[in-house]
Scaffold this motif. Structure first.
Motif, PDB file in Angstrom:
ATOM      1  N   THR A  21      54.624 -19.969-104.340  1.00  0.00           N
ATOM      2  CA  THR A  21      55.674 -20.985-104.388  1.00  0.00           C
ATOM      3  C   THR A  21      55.095 -22.298-104.903  1.00  0.00           C
ATOM      4  OG1 THR A  21      56.793 -19.939-102.527  1.00  0.00           O
ATOM      5  CG2 THR A  21      57.434 -22.203-103.049  1.00  0.00           C
ATOM      6  N   LYS A  22      55.516 -22.695-106.086  1.00  0.00           N
ATOM      7  CA  LYS A  22      55.003 -23.915-106.719  1.00  0.00           C
ATOM      8  C   LYS A  22      55.233 -25.132-105.828  1.00  0.00           C
ATOM      9  CE  LYS A  22      54.062 -22.179-110.897  1.00  0.00           C
ATOM     10  NZ  LYS A  22      52.942 -21.312-110.804  1.00  0.00           N
ATOM     11  N   GLU A  23      54.239 -25.996-105.755  1.00  0.00           N
ATOM     12  CA  GLU A  23      54.275 -27.271-105.052  1.00  0.00           C
ATOM     13  C   GLU A  23      54.460 -27.169-103.538  1.00  0.00           C
ATOM     14  OE1 GLU A  23      56.449 -30.417-107.014  1.00  0.00           O
ATOM     15  OE2 GLU A  23      56.318 -29.338-108.909  1.00  0.00           O
ATOM     16  N   LEU A  24      54.363 -25.976-102.967  1.00  0.00           N
ATOM     17  CA  LEU A  24      54.437 -25.826-101.517  1.00  0.00           C
ATOM     18  C   LEU A  24      53.099 -26.247-100.917  1.00  0.00           C
ATOM     19  CD1 LEU A  24      55.954 -24.825 -98.987  1.00  0.00           C
ATOM     20  CD2 LEU A  24      54.939 -22.573 -99.407  1.00  0.00           C
ATOM     21  N   LYS A  25      53.142 -27.165 -99.971  1.00  0.00           N
ATOM     22  CA  LYS A  25      51.923 -27.614 -99.296  1.00  0.00           C
ATOM     23  C   LYS A  25      51.707 -26.722 -98.084  1.00  0.00           C
ATOM     24  CE  LYS A  25      52.099 -32.435-100.647  1.00  0.00           C
ATOM     25  NZ  LYS A  25      52.116 -33.829-100.150  1.00  0.00           N
ATOM     26  N   ASP A  56      41.098 -24.893-101.520  1.00  0.00           N
ATOM     27  CA  ASP A  56      42.436 -25.211-101.041  1.00  0.00           C
ATOM     28  C   ASP A  56      42.574 -24.858 -99.561  1.00  0.00           C
ATOM     29  OD1 ASP A  56      45.102 -26.239-101.593  1.00  0.00           O
ATOM     30  OD2 ASP A  56      45.773 -24.176-101.245  1.00  0.00           O
ATOM     31  N   ARG A  64      45.048 -32.088 -95.589  1.00  0.00           N
ATOM     32  CA  ARG A  64      46.466 -31.734 -95.638  1.00  0.00           C
ATOM     33  C   ARG A  64      47.052 -31.587 -94.238  1.00  0.00           C
ATOM     34  NH1 ARG A  64      46.832 -27.027 -98.862  1.00  0.00           N
ATOM     35  NH2 ARG A  64      46.189 -28.373-100.556  1.00  0.00           N
ATOM     36  N   SER A  68      50.093 -33.814 -92.726  1.00  0.00           N
ATOM     37  CA  SER A  68      51.313 -33.211 -92.166  1.00  0.00           C
ATOM     38  C   SER A  68      51.655 -33.799 -90.801  1.00  0.00           C
ATOM     39  CB  SER A  68      51.170 -31.692 -92.061  1.00  0.00           C
ATOM     40  OG  SER A  68      50.329 -31.331 -90.987  1.00  0.00           O
TER      41      SER A  68
END
Length: 120
Positions: A21-25, A56, A64, A68
């Protein structure tokens, strides 16, 4: 195969979809239950085997995760004024993610709790 690194195969498939999923953090976290505490290294290994880049996965567990929680100005990185716990590994987790199982140094709150090089 019913299990994959201790995780149900359905969760493995879900994680692979999340990675796609693109851009999912994706944040590293735990719902550790009795007996699970101290086994977070296995989640790093599971994530990399599912296709997450090792760097990542490390970022997901540190900066990250702090972001959050809205705590990015207090934790999640090593910098002056930040509260940081530090570990060192025997090996390079970017080349061999299982190095996360081989912790040789632990510092928490400025106090060294483990230092295999110094015999502690």
């Amino acid at each position: 195969m019913d299990q994959y690194i201790g995780v149900a195969i359905e969760n493995f498939a879900s994680f692979k979809r999340a990675l796609a999923t693109k851009e999912l953090k994706i944040v590293f976290g735990t719902d550790a239950v009795a007996g699970a505490h101290g086994h977070n290294a296995e989640e790093f290994i599971y994530r990399v085997q599912a296709g997450q880049d090792p760097m990542d996965a490390m970022v997901a567990a540190n900066s990250r995760a702090a972001e959050s929680l809205g705590l990015q100005n207090e934790i999640g990185s090593i910098a002056p004024g930040m509260a940081a716990d530090i570990i060192a590994l025997d090996g390079d987790p970017l080349k061999d993610i299982t190095a996360v199982r081989r912790v040789v140094f632990v510092m928490k709150g400025g106090k060294v709790y483990k230092n295999e090089a110094a015999g502690h």
